[in-house]
Design a protein around this motif. Structure first.
Motif, PDB file in Angstrom:
ATOM      1  N   THR A 151       0.817  -1.211   0.000  1.00  0.00           N
ATOM      2  CA  THR A 151       0.000   0.000   0.000  1.00  0.00           C
ATOM      3  C   THR A 151       0.851   1.260   0.000  1.00  0.00           C
ATOM      4  O   THR A 151       0.348   2.327  -0.303  1.00  0.00           O
ATOM      5  CB  THR A 151      -0.916   0.027   1.234  1.00  0.00           C
ATOM      6  N   THR A 152       2.104   1.157   0.346  1.00  0.00           N
ATOM      7  CA  THR A 152       2.957   2.329   0.407  1.00  0.00           C
ATOM      8  C   THR A 152       4.248   2.072  -0.348  1.00  0.00           C
ATOM      9  O   THR A 152       4.834   1.010  -0.219  1.00  0.00           O
ATOM     10  CB  THR A 152       3.302   2.694   1.872  1.00  0.00           C
ATOM     11  N   GLY A 239       5.573  11.417  -5.384  1.00  0.00           N
ATOM     12  CA  GLY A 239       4.591  10.347  -5.353  1.00  0.00           C
ATOM     13  C   GLY A 239       3.261  10.824  -4.815  1.00  0.00           C
ATOM     14  O   GLY A 239       3.077  11.991  -4.443  1.00  0.00           O
ATOM     15  N   ALA A 240       2.322   9.901  -4.768  1.00  0.00           N
ATOM     16  CA  ALA A 240       1.007  10.191  -4.203  1.00  0.00           C
ATOM     17  C   ALA A 240       1.110  10.388  -2.695  1.00  0.00           C
ATOM     18  O   ALA A 240       2.172  10.232  -2.102  1.00  0.00           O
ATOM     19  CB  ALA A 240       0.047   9.050  -4.536  1.00  0.00           C
ATOM     20  N   GLY A 241      -0.007  10.698  -2.083  1.00  0.00           N
ATOM     21  CA  GLY A 241      -0.010  11.014  -0.658  1.00  0.00           C
ATOM     22  C   GLY A 241       0.492   9.899   0.237  1.00  0.00           C
ATOM     23  O   GLY A 241       0.956  10.151   1.339  1.00  0.00           O
ATOM     24  N   ASP A 242       0.386   8.631  -0.208  1.00  0.00           N
ATOM     25  CA  ASP A 242       0.829   7.524   0.622  1.00  0.00           C
ATOM     26  C   ASP A 242       2.261   7.109   0.303  1.00  0.00           C
ATOM     27  O   ASP A 242       2.709   6.042   0.701  1.00  0.00           O
ATOM     28  CB  ASP A 242      -0.106   6.317   0.447  1.00  0.00           C
ATOM     29  N   CYS A 243       2.981   7.948  -0.426  1.00  0.00           N
ATOM     30  CA  CYS A 243       4.337   7.616  -0.863  1.00  0.00           C
ATOM     31  C   CYS A 243       5.359   8.271   0.063  1.00  0.00           C
ATOM     32  O   CYS A 243       5.276   9.463   0.349  1.00  0.00           O
ATOM     33  CB  CYS A 243       4.538   8.093  -2.299  1.00  0.00           C
ATOM     34  N   GLU A 244       6.307   7.498   0.552  1.00  0.00           N
ATOM     35  CA  GLU A 244       7.371   8.027   1.403  1.00  0.00           C
ATOM     36  C   GLU A 244       8.441   8.650   0.512  1.00  0.00           C
ATOM     37  O   GLU A 244       9.232   7.949  -0.110  1.00  0.00           O
ATOM     38  CB  GLU A 244       7.969   6.919   2.264  1.00  0.00           C
ATOM     39  N   THR A 245       8.472   9.980   0.452  1.00  0.00           N
ATOM     40  CA  THR A 245       9.378  10.684  -0.449  1.00  0.00           C
ATOM     41  C   THR A 245      10.442  11.429   0.330  1.00  0.00           C
ATOM     42  O   THR A 245      10.174  12.003   1.383  1.00  0.00           O
ATOM     43  CB  THR A 245       8.603  11.673  -1.338  1.00  0.00           C
ATOM     44  N   LEU A 283       9.494  21.345   1.549  1.00  0.00           N
ATOM     45  CA  LEU A 283       8.795  21.217   2.822  1.00  0.00           C
ATOM     46  C   LEU A 283       7.319  21.578   2.703  1.00  0.00           C
ATOM     47  O   LEU A 283       6.476  20.981   3.372  1.00  0.00           O
ATOM     48  CB  LEU A 283       9.477  22.084   3.879  1.00  0.00           C
ATOM     49  N   ARG A 284       6.987  22.535   1.857  1.00  0.00           N
ATOM     50  CA  ARG A 284       5.580  22.882   1.649  1.00  0.00           C
ATOM     51  C   ARG A 284       4.801  21.722   1.041  1.00  0.00           C
ATOM     52  O   ARG A 284       3.583  21.649   1.195  1.00  0.00           O
ATOM     53  CB  ARG A 284       5.475  24.105   0.745  1.00  0.00           C
ATOM     54  N   ARG A 285       5.508  20.848   0.355  1.00  0.00           N
ATOM     55  CA  ARG A 285       4.874  19.670  -0.243  1.00  0.00           C
ATOM     56  C   ARG A 285       4.984  18.449   0.656  1.00  0.00           C
ATOM     57  O   ARG A 285       4.690  17.333   0.243  1.00  0.00           O
ATOM     58  CB  ARG A 285       5.505  19.396  -1.614  1.00  0.00           C
ATOM     59  N   GLY A 286       5.434  18.652   1.890  1.00  0.00           N
ATOM     60  CA  GLY A 286       5.532  17.563   2.841  1.00  0.00           C
ATOM     61  C   GLY A 286       6.695  16.635   2.609  1.00  0.00           C
ATOM     62  O   GLY A 286       6.674  15.484   3.059  1.00  0.00           O
ATOM     63  N   VAL A 287       7.744  17.116   1.935  1.00  0.00           N
ATOM     64  CA  VAL A 287       8.897  16.274   1.603  1.00  0.00           C
ATOM     65  C   VAL A 287      10.089  16.673   2.465  1.00  0.00           C
ATOM     66  O   VAL A 287      10.552  17.820   2.397  1.00  0.00           O
ATOM     67  CB  VAL A 287       9.265  16.411   0.114  1.00  0.00           C
ATOM     68  N   PRO A 288      10.625  15.778   3.284  1.00  0.00           N
ATOM     69  CA  PRO A 288      11.805  16.083   4.091  1.00  0.00           C
ATOM     70  C   PRO A 288      13.038  16.215   3.198  1.00  0.00           C
ATOM     71  O   PRO A 288      13.107  15.618   2.123  1.00  0.00           O
ATOM     72  CB  PRO A 288      11.925  14.886   5.033  1.00  0.00           C
TER      73      PRO A 288
END
Length: 356
Positions: A151-152, A239-245, A283-288
């Motif tokens: 799923t991820t 990636g999509a919202g469930d993707c660890e980027t 960071l605004r896109r939730g990416v570390p």
């Protein structure tokens, strides 16, 4: 450490890593409690070998590269080959450590790294092992292996703003569908402009997005090109919202107008704005983001250390703006493992720093 005994007249400033650590502390950009030291482990070596050609690595480690291969790296005059190998591997460990810290806290900085000219089967341009490629492959491989279901997934983006194209990174990662590469660089500088007879290996690699600007480009041109191309790259390749980027950012300062090997004309303030823009966009896109220092060439040691510290200043500014040291709702800290690490973190005033 990252810095080893080195010829004083050598073009590559091997001493800059120690200088940068001292600059970070003396300028107040990082307290000593913010440092996380890398260590060489079997996992680090496994990640290196998963990225580079085995025969090349074995020859490099054992000092069996021929003279032509050594000249290609720029390190044929090394005084101690074993020390060069050790610090090269430690530099990779530092970027891997920064990537782990970034994934836990949102942002972390390695005080070295950015060895983007090293290809899978050879070193080049003062680089022997490509830390960016190693970290990207390790992230997308190990993150997927940890999943109990499908799923991820995991992705990695490499953003390279060094004045020289990240050609080795592009070559190594070209066949990895969950890793995307972006390089903003000078079109009239290494690895371009060499004859095919003299250097057939140079200038042929392509990133997913290459933004090549002419020599003499300054703050306005570089920042304008970055603003016009980077957001779309991120939106197209994340990636999509469930993707660890994860994002790996090469903040090379050889784009400065005073750099000995760069052909851009950026000011210190322009470099700062560049770094803030990249970090904020991710960071605004939730990416570390894990940052590395990339290239920088100057006989004035203090001046070079201050320029390399610009990315630390930008990271501190963005860290405080996004309140990464306090309560926030960013995607990467919504789990108990991160919460435990955050409670153990000794200094929430700035990003984690990985020194030598």
């Amino acid at each position: 450490g990252y810095s080893i005994t080195w010829p004083a007249a050598h073009r590559f400033a091997m001493w800059k890593f120690d200088d940068l650590q001292r600059e970070a502390v003396s300028s107040g950009l990082a307290s000593r409690s913010a440092f996380f030291r890398p260590t060489l482990t079997p996992a680090v070596e496994a990640a290196i070998r998963a990225t580079h050609d085995t025969k090349y690595l074995d020859a490099f480690y054992a000092d069996r590269l021929d003279e032509r291969a050594l000249r290609r790296t720029g390190f044929s005059q090394r005084p101690d080959h074993a020390a060069l190998v050790a610090r090269t591997r430690l530099e990779v460990a530092g970027t891997l450590r920064a990537a782990d810290l970034a994934y836990d806290y949102g942002l972390a900085c390695n005080l070295a790294g950015g060895t983007h000219h090293a290809h899978r089967a050879y070193g080049a341009g003062y680089t022997c092992i490509n830390d960016l490629a190693v970290a990207a492959i390790r992230h997308t491989t190990t993150s997927s292996q940890k999943k109990s279901d499908n799923t991820t997934s995991s992705r990695c983006v490499v953003i390279d703003c060094d004045v020289h194209q990240g050609d080795g990174t592009a070559e190594i990662l070209a066949e990895h569908p969950r890793i995307s590469t972006y390089s903003l660089h000078c079109a009239d500088n290494y690895p371009f402009g060499f004859s095919q007879k003299a250097a057939p290996h140079l200038g042929r690699d392509r990133s997913d997005v290459d933004v090549a600007l002419p020599a003499g480009s300054g703050d306005r041109e570089v920042l304008g090109a970055l603003e016009a191309t980077l957001p779309r790259f991120l939106d197209d390749h994340l990636g999509a919202g469930d993707c660890e980027t994860l994002c790996l950012y090469d903040a090379g300062v050889d784009a400065a107008e005073v750099d000995d090997l760069g052909r851009f004309d950026m000011t210190p303030e322009g470099l700062f704005q560049r770094d803030v823009f990249v970090l904020t966009a991710c960071l605004r896109r939730g990416v570390p983001v894990a940052t590395v220092i990339g290239g920088g060439y100057d006989r004035d040691r203090a001046s070079l250390a201050r320029r390399h510290a610009i990315v630390l200043r930008a990271a501190t500014f963005v860290w405080r703006h996004h309140r990464l040291g306090g309560n926030n709702t960013t995607p990467w800290n919504n789990n108990e493992r991160t919460a435990r690490r955050r409670r153990r973190h000794r200094d929430d005033t700035g990003p984690g720093v990985v020194p030598s």
